[in-house]
Design an enzyme around this catalytic site. Structure first.
Site, PDB file in Angstrom:
ATOM      1  N   HIS A   1       3.094  -0.566   8.460  1.00 42.11           N
ATOM      2  CA  HIS A   1       1.819   0.153   8.411  1.00 42.11           C
ATOM      3  C   HIS A   1       2.045   1.490   7.737  1.00 42.11           C
ATOM      4  O   HIS A   1       3.097   2.110   7.942  1.00 42.11           O
ATOM      5  CB  HIS A   1       1.280   0.364   9.838  1.00 42.11           C
ATOM      6  CG  HIS A   1      -0.170   0.684   9.861  1.00 42.11           C
ATOM      7  ND1 HIS A   1      -0.637   1.954   9.673  1.00 42.11           N
ATOM      8  CD2 HIS A   1      -1.255  -0.110  10.016  1.00 42.11           C
ATOM      9  CE1 HIS A   1      -1.960   1.935   9.728  1.00 42.11           C
ATOM     10  NE2 HIS A   1      -2.359   0.694   9.924  1.00 42.11           N
TER      11      HIS A   1
ATOM     12  N   ASP B   1      -2.893  -6.928  12.653  1.00 40.21           N
ATOM     13  CA  ASP B   1      -3.152  -8.257  12.096  1.00 40.21           C
ATOM     14  C   ASP B   1      -2.159  -9.311  12.557  1.00 40.21           C
ATOM     15  O   ASP B   1      -2.381 -10.495  12.338  1.00 40.21           O
ATOM     16  CB  ASP B   1      -3.111  -8.182  10.559  1.00 40.21           C
ATOM     17  CG  ASP B   1      -4.284  -7.396  10.024  1.00 40.21           C
ATOM     18  OD1 ASP B   1      -5.393  -7.610  10.519  1.00 40.21           O
ATOM     19  OD2 ASP B   1      -4.081  -6.557   9.132  1.00 40.21           O
TER      20      ASP B   1
HETATM   21  N1  ACO Z   1       7.803  -7.016   5.077  1.00 41.92           N
HETATM   22  C1  ACO Z   1       8.970  -6.693   4.464  1.00 41.92           C
HETATM   23  N2  ACO Z   1       9.245  -5.468   3.993  1.00 41.92           N
HETATM   24  C2  ACO Z   1       8.287  -4.541   4.130  1.00 41.92           C
HETATM   25  C3  ACO Z   1       7.055  -4.808   4.766  1.00 41.92           C
HETATM   26  C4  ACO Z   1       6.837  -6.108   5.245  1.00 41.92           C
HETATM   27  N3  ACO Z   1       5.683  -6.428   5.864  1.00 41.92           N
HETATM   28  N4  ACO Z   1       6.300  -3.690   4.760  1.00 41.92           N
HETATM   29  C5  ACO Z   1       7.035  -2.754   4.146  1.00 41.92           C
HETATM   30  N5  ACO Z   1       8.226  -3.259   3.776  1.00 41.92           N
HETATM   31  C6  ACO Z   1       9.350  -2.541   3.140  1.00 41.92           C
HETATM   32  C7  ACO Z   1       9.108  -2.371   1.653  1.00 41.92           C
HETATM   33  O1  ACO Z   1       9.653  -3.451   0.898  1.00 41.92           O
HETATM   34  C8  ACO Z   1       9.818  -1.056   1.389  1.00 41.92           C
HETATM   35  O2  ACO Z   1      11.183  -1.308   1.326  1.00 41.92           O
HETATM   36  P1  ACO Z   1      12.130  -0.487   0.297  1.00 41.92           P
HETATM   37  O3  ACO Z   1      12.152   0.905   0.857  1.00 41.92           O
HETATM   38  O4  ACO Z   1      13.434  -1.186   0.369  1.00 41.92           O
HETATM   39  O5  ACO Z   1      11.477  -0.582  -1.057  1.00 41.92           O
HETATM   40  C9  ACO Z   1       9.560  -0.243   2.659  1.00 41.92           C
HETATM   41  O6  ACO Z   1       9.389  -1.228   3.699  1.00 41.92           O
HETATM   42  C10 ACO Z   1       8.312   0.639   2.598  1.00 41.92           C
HETATM   43  O7  ACO Z   1       7.220  -0.177   2.212  1.00 41.92           O
HETATM   44  P2  ACO Z   1       5.917   0.354   1.473  1.00 41.92           P
HETATM   45  O8  ACO Z   1       5.210  -0.795   0.848  1.00 41.92           O
HETATM   46  O9  ACO Z   1       6.295   1.491   0.596  1.00 41.92           O
HETATM   47  O10 ACO Z   1       5.112   0.929   2.700  1.00 41.92           O
HETATM   48  P3  ACO Z   1       3.602   1.308   2.664  1.00 41.92           P
HETATM   49  O11 ACO Z   1       3.409   2.291   3.749  1.00 41.92           O
HETATM   50  O12 ACO Z   1       3.169   1.665   1.302  1.00 41.92           O
HETATM   51  O13 ACO Z   1       2.894  -0.088   3.019  1.00 41.92           O
HETATM   52  C11 ACO Z   1       1.848  -1.856   4.086  1.00 41.92           C
HETATM   53  C12 ACO Z   1       2.272  -0.390   4.173  1.00 41.92           C
HETATM   54  C13 ACO Z   1       1.036  -2.124   2.812  1.00 41.92           C
HETATM   55  C14 ACO Z   1       0.950  -2.187   5.279  1.00 41.92           C
HETATM   56  C15 ACO Z   1       3.113  -2.747   4.093  1.00 41.92           C
HETATM   57  O14 ACO Z   1       3.861  -2.516   5.271  1.00 41.92           O
HETATM   58  C16 ACO Z   1       2.795  -4.237   3.954  1.00 41.92           C
HETATM   59  O15 ACO Z   1       2.651  -4.728   2.834  1.00 41.92           O
HETATM   60  N6  ACO Z   1       2.669  -4.964   5.119  1.00 41.92           N
HETATM   61  C17 ACO Z   1       2.313  -6.360   5.071  1.00 41.92           C
HETATM   62  C18 ACO Z   1       0.817  -6.504   4.886  1.00 41.92           C
HETATM   63  C19 ACO Z   1       0.047  -6.123   6.130  1.00 41.92           C
HETATM   64  O16 ACO Z   1       0.384  -6.546   7.229  1.00 41.92           O
HETATM   65  N7  ACO Z   1      -1.033  -5.389   5.935  1.00 41.92           N
HETATM   66  C20 ACO Z   1      -1.906  -4.966   7.012  1.00 41.92           C
HETATM   67  C21 ACO Z   1      -1.796  -3.497   7.234  1.00 41.92           C
HETATM   68  S1  ACO Z   1      -2.744  -3.006   8.627  1.00 41.92           S
HETATM   69  C22 ACO Z   1      -4.321  -3.010   8.083  1.00 41.92           C
HETATM   70  O17 ACO Z   1      -4.619  -2.819   6.937  1.00 41.92           O
HETATM   71  C23 ACO Z   1      -5.288  -3.303   9.053  1.00 41.92           C
END
Ligand code: ACO
Length: 434
Positions: A311, A368
């Protein structure tokens, strides 16, 4: 009264020039540097793609502490609202700023109940979508279309605003259920005023003219909880979209319709659908949970993320995920339905939370992760999951839109950029281009 106050100044040195920037403190002691004069004084702007460090407004609606896993609406913890309140009461709290008295709640509920039908002409719109249309495309355009039927939405007097707020909360339920009926070729079932908000939704979704339908109280309670937990989440992608569109003084329906489109994406509200698809794939392909987690860790190559995990704000447990996990257990126990998907989700969570990849990145289950399992237990089809999120988020979007319009600081949203294209290039006539 709680609010925000100036507590000092921050100094910024750019080359040899030092400028002072006001420092603010919010009600929960969070700090912000006001950079309002930065460009005029220094010629520089700030760069913050994804806006992770950018405050776009002062707001008294919702507070989140992502490090501690705290979510409060108007100061009331989500755990308390989930246990004691109803969706319409939470809606009132978010939109009007206080818990309603008996008469206020009764008037609000009556108003929402009495506006749940949609204009007969609008029913014909549904016939022009293909049966395969995603319901999010239908509801976003239907909500925008409401502005054609209720031109008083262009008025800013409080009575018109209140009326359109009640219409919107009421009609999104009906529009959502009708979009489902259309997709399965069944006749529309209209709202019934003696039913509650959630009962009405379930009735419009699942009743058929051929036989009586009784709403299952366990499902109604679970749905009420789901909606409460989704009611607001401060300045996320869809809410910021609602504020951005509304800042041009676009009407309520147009602003909310844009928010619905933003919610649709799999990185935002679309994640609940993506979670169920992920769990179903693991089950069908009999994948080992540990192997799947390995693929997730290798996501730079595999392109696979653990959907429902991570998140932008929560760097510990999302409190809504905790409540939903328990609700899934309770509902499945009460209806006597065992689901393999819940087991897989629990094993995924357990494996991920022990793994250094997730620990180091502070990735925990978000709202979610378990919500799809709950919706599936109620009988909601997977392509309606994000629509359910939109129904739940409606009061939050409305509250944020209203707060912005009532703010004396209202300004059209207009970020800046750093240009990276060619500085100059000649115009080449088409017959001389390679
Ligand atoms: N699975 C695996 N790795 C992940 C995940 C995940 N679900 N989420 C983040 N990471 C990793 C990224 O690959 C990144 O790794 P790195 O540092 O090696 O490059 C690091 O964690 C940071 O990730 P970001 O994408 O930069 O984090 P951000 O805060 O931008 O993204 C997000 C948040 C979009 C929610 C992300 O965690 C994600 O894609 N989650 C899966 C989708 C999801 O569940 N969305 C619902 C969010 S809640 C809502 O909207 C109601």
């Amino acid at each position: 009264m709680s609010g925000y106050k100036k507590i000092g100044e921050a100094e910024l040195k750019i080359e040899n020039k030092v400028i002072k920037l006001p420092l603010f403190e919010g009600a929960e002691k969070e700090h912000a540097i006001d950079i309002g004069n930065l460009r005029s004084e220094t010629g520089s702007i700030t760069m913050d793609p994804g806006y992770g460090n950018t405050g776009s407004c002062f707001s008294s609606i919702t507070y989140i502490d992502g490090e501690k896993g705290i979510l409060k609406h108007r100061g009331i913890p989500i755990e308390e609202l989930a246990e004691k309140s109803s969706f319409l009461e939470v809606s009132y709290l978010l939109i009007y700023g206080h818990l309603p008295g008996k008469k206020e709640l009764n008037d609000f509920t009556t108003s929402v109940t009495r506006h749940s039908m949609i204009h007969e002409d609008m029913k014909r719109f549904f016939n022009n979508y293909p049966a395969t249309a995603h319901p999010m495309s239908i509801i976003s355009s239907m909500i925008c279309s409401l502005s054609s039927y209720y031109p008083d939405c262009f008025n800013s007097d409080p009575a018109s605003v209140d009326l359109n707020i009640a219409r919107l909360i009421a009609k999104v339920n009906t529009i959502a259920a009708f979009s489902y009926k259309k997709s399965i070729g069944q006749p529309f079932i209209g709202p019934i005023n003696r039913l509650s908000y959630v009962e009405n939704f379930l009735h419009m979704m699942f009743a058929v003219p051929a036989e009586p339908y009784t709403v299952e109280p366990v499902f109604a309670k679970a749905l009420e909880l789901f909606l409460i937990l989704h009611a607001d989440h401060e300045q996320n992608c869809s809410t910021s979209t609602v504020r951005m569109v509304g800042s041009s003084l676009a009407n309520l329906y147009a602003s909310i319709s844009a928010g619905i489109c933003a919610l649709w994406g799999p990185l935002h509200g679309g994640a609940n659908q993506a979670v169920i698809e992920m769990l179903t794939r693991i089950e069908k392909e009999r994948m080992d949970v540990k192997d799947f987690v390995q693929q997730v860790k290798d996501n730079k190559k595999s392109g696979i993320r653990l959907m429902g995990f991570g998140h932008r704000v929560y760097k510990s447990f999302d409190p809504r995920a905790k409540i939903l996990k328990k609700a899934c257990d309770d509902v499945l126990k009460k209806i006597g339905k065992h689901t393999a998907l819940l087991d897989i989700a629990k094993r995924l969570e357990e494996t991920a939370l022990k793994d250094s990849y997730f620990i180091e990145r502070k990735l925990y289950p978000n709202v979610d992760f378990y919500s799809g399992i709950l919706l599936q237990a109620i009988g909601i089809p997977v392509n309606m999951f994000t629509v359910m999120f939109a129904i739940g988020r409606m009061p939050g979007w409305i509250a944020q839109w209203k707060e912005m319009l009532e703010s004396p600081d209202l300004k059209i949203g207009r970020p800046r950029q750093i240009y990276t294209g060619p500085v100059t290039q000649p115009y080449v006539p088409i017959d001389q281009r390679i």
